[in-house]
Design a protein around this motif. Structure first.
Motif, PDB file in Angstrom:
ATOM      1  N   PHE A  87       4.903   0.685   0.744  1.00  0.00           N
ATOM      2  CA  PHE A  87       5.375   1.542   1.844  1.00  0.00           C
ATOM      3  C   PHE A  87       4.235   1.919   2.785  1.00  0.00           C
ATOM      4  N   GLN A  88       3.353   0.973   3.014  1.00  0.00           N
ATOM      5  CA  GLN A  88       2.201   1.247   3.885  1.00  0.00           C
ATOM      6  C   GLN A  88       2.600   1.049   5.342  1.00  0.00           C
ATOM      7  N   LEU A  96       2.484  -5.034  10.506  1.00  0.00           N
ATOM      8  CA  LEU A  96       3.809  -4.402  10.545  1.00  0.00           C
ATOM      9  C   LEU A  96       4.106  -3.659   9.250  1.00  0.00           C
ATOM     10  N   GLY A  97       3.098  -3.268   8.533  1.00  0.00           N
ATOM     11  CA  GLY A  97       3.296  -2.492   7.323  1.00  0.00           C
ATOM     12  C   GLY A  97       3.766  -3.336   6.156  1.00  0.00           C
ATOM     13  N   THR A  98       4.175  -2.656   5.089  1.00  0.00           N
ATOM     14  CA  THR A  98       4.594  -3.317   3.860  1.00  0.00           C
ATOM     15  C   THR A  98       5.917  -2.747   3.382  1.00  0.00           C
ATOM     16  N   GLY A 102       5.093  -3.760  -1.687  1.00  0.00           N
ATOM     17  CA  GLY A 102       3.845  -4.216  -1.101  1.00  0.00           C
ATOM     18  C   GLY A 102       3.898  -5.559  -0.415  1.00  0.00           C
ATOM     19  N   GLU A 103       5.084  -6.050  -0.071  1.00  0.00           N
ATOM     20  CA  GLU A 103       5.182  -7.326   0.654  1.00  0.00           C
ATOM     21  C   GLU A 103       4.908  -7.080   2.138  1.00  0.00           C
ATOM     22  N   ASP A 104       4.267  -8.059   2.775  1.00  0.00           N
ATOM     23  CA  ASP A 104       3.905  -7.943   4.191  1.00  0.00           C
ATOM     24  C   ASP A 104       5.140  -8.176   5.057  1.00  0.00           C
ATOM     25  N   VAL A 105       5.491  -7.186   5.879  1.00  0.00           N
ATOM     26  CA  VAL A 105       6.694  -7.285   6.713  1.00  0.00           C
ATOM     27  C   VAL A 105       6.523  -8.344   7.794  1.00  0.00           C
ATOM     28  N   GLN A 281      14.412   7.274   5.107  1.00  0.00           N
ATOM     29  CA  GLN A 281      13.056   7.788   4.964  1.00  0.00           C
ATOM     30  C   GLN A 281      12.202   7.574   6.212  1.00  0.00           C
ATOM     31  N   GLY A 282      12.790   6.987   7.246  1.00  0.00           N
ATOM     32  CA  GLY A 282      12.064   6.821   8.507  1.00  0.00           C
ATOM     33  C   GLY A 282      10.968   5.779   8.472  1.00  0.00           C
ATOM     34  N   GLN A 283      11.102   4.772   7.611  1.00  0.00           N
ATOM     35  CA  GLN A 283      10.108   3.699   7.542  1.00  0.00           C
ATOM     36  C   GLN A 283      10.477   2.632   8.579  1.00  0.00           C
TER      37      GLN A 283
END
Length: 350
Positions: A87-88, A96-98, A102-105, A281-283
């Protein structure tokens, strides 16, 4: 070569000498060359030369290149898990975060482009080929053959697409994208066939088609050489519309879980984001990029369709040509109309 013509018929005074007129033979000019198949085809694709079509094709071409070079452009594998970056939000390491594991978006979006482009274009090719065969033949032929093909088109018009795809997908544990594209193509050709049939019925009574038929041209040559170049605008519009419908259908089926989530496309990314509560959650970095990609490719296909419509519609085409000519001269259409109205109001007051 000069020709001497005696002036025997012209009226002249009795004592005047006879005269002769020297005329130069006019050089035999070359007969105008009849446009061939390739020149007709090039003129038919003139619909892609306006700004709307060029902009749409540029955006669509970008996604096609991303789909082709997905393995090179993606910084990570779409299934690579990084337990230390869950959720980075977007960062220098993950643009573009994860995801929740932890997968790369960004890598998932890039690899998901391939599935969207493959299904969209493959379904459109299948649907367009069937629409051309059924629509043109039913429009050119007469009698029971034309009515039979028209009845077949009407049957496919009323077949519900989504339930049929759900039934077909449920028969396979992991349905391939080619199968989904084939089903989308088989249920998406009827509207294009109807339009092509109507236009072909109008073309079959034209002089050039009647002349080709009188010369004993075979049916395949009349259709491919005489008719298809004049139908290219409608065929292109039908192709673009089918690509749009196929992409929307694929992403919708993936989002609701009909297509396995192991097959990456933009719809499966949205499915995972929804299942893991990213919306609540606004991700935004998880669901916003694939949503923007769907919107961008939809805008690209709409611009291409608008460009084709502007070319096909004589009123829109003439209005666009006048506007472009005025812009080249540094004139503004709105300013000109305002000036004319001001002059008319001044004359009325006077």
């Amino acid at each position: 070569m000069n020709t001497i013509v005696n002036d025997t018929t012209a009226q002249r005074p009795a004592n005047s000498p006879a005269t002769a007129t020297v005329r130069s033979a006019a050089p035999a000019g070359k007969a105008p060359k009849k446009p061939g198949f390739w020149s007709k085809l090039g003129a038919a694709f003139a619909m892609f030369r306006n700004k709307k079509s060029i902009t749409g094709l540029s955006i669509l071409g970008f996604f096609v290149l991303v789909a082709i070079f997905a393995d090179v452009l993606a910084p990570y594998s779409p299934t690579k898990v990084d337990n230390t970056a869950r959720f980075q939000p977007p960062s220098a390491e993950h643009w573009l975060g994860t995801t929740h594991i932890g997968e790369d978006v960004l890598s998932q979006v890039i690899h998901g482009t391939r599935g969207v482009i493959v299904v969209g274009f493959l379904a459109a090719i299948i649907a367009t080929v069937i629409a051309i065969i059924v629509g043109v033949l039913s429009g050119y032929l007469r009698g029971w053959r034309s009515e039979g093909l028209s009845a077949l088109t009407n049957v496919f018009l009323v077949i519900p697409g989504i339930p049929l795809i759900i039934i077909v997908a449920s028969m396979f544990e992991d349905p391939p994208l080619i199968l989904i594209a084939g089903v989308l193509g088989l249920i998406g050709w009827a509207w294009g066939a109807r339009v092509l049939r109507a236009q072909t019925m109008s073309l079959r009574s034209r002089d050039f088609v009647q002349a080709a038929r009188a010369n004993g041209e075979p049916l395949r040559r009349i259709i491919t050489v005489e008719m298809l170049p004049n139908l290219m605008a409608l065929i292109a519009a039908s192709f673009v519309g089918t690509v749009t419908a196929a992409i929307i259908g694929l992403t919708t089926l993936s989002y609701i879980g009909i297509i396995p989530v192991t097959t990456y496309n933009w719809g499966t990314i949205l499915n995972w984001a929804s299942a893991q509560g990213a919306f609540r959650q606004g991700q935004w970095w998880w669901f916003l990029p694939p949503g923007l990609c769907i919107a961008a490719i939809g805008v690209a296909l709409s611009l291409i369709n608008f460009g084709i419509d502007e070319y096909v519609n004589p009123r829109l085409r003439s209005a666009g040509e006048r506007a472009r000519a005025m812009k080249k001269k540094g004139m503004n259409v709105n300013d000109t109309v305002t000036a004319v109205r001001t002059d008319l109001k001044t004359q009325e007051n006077a």
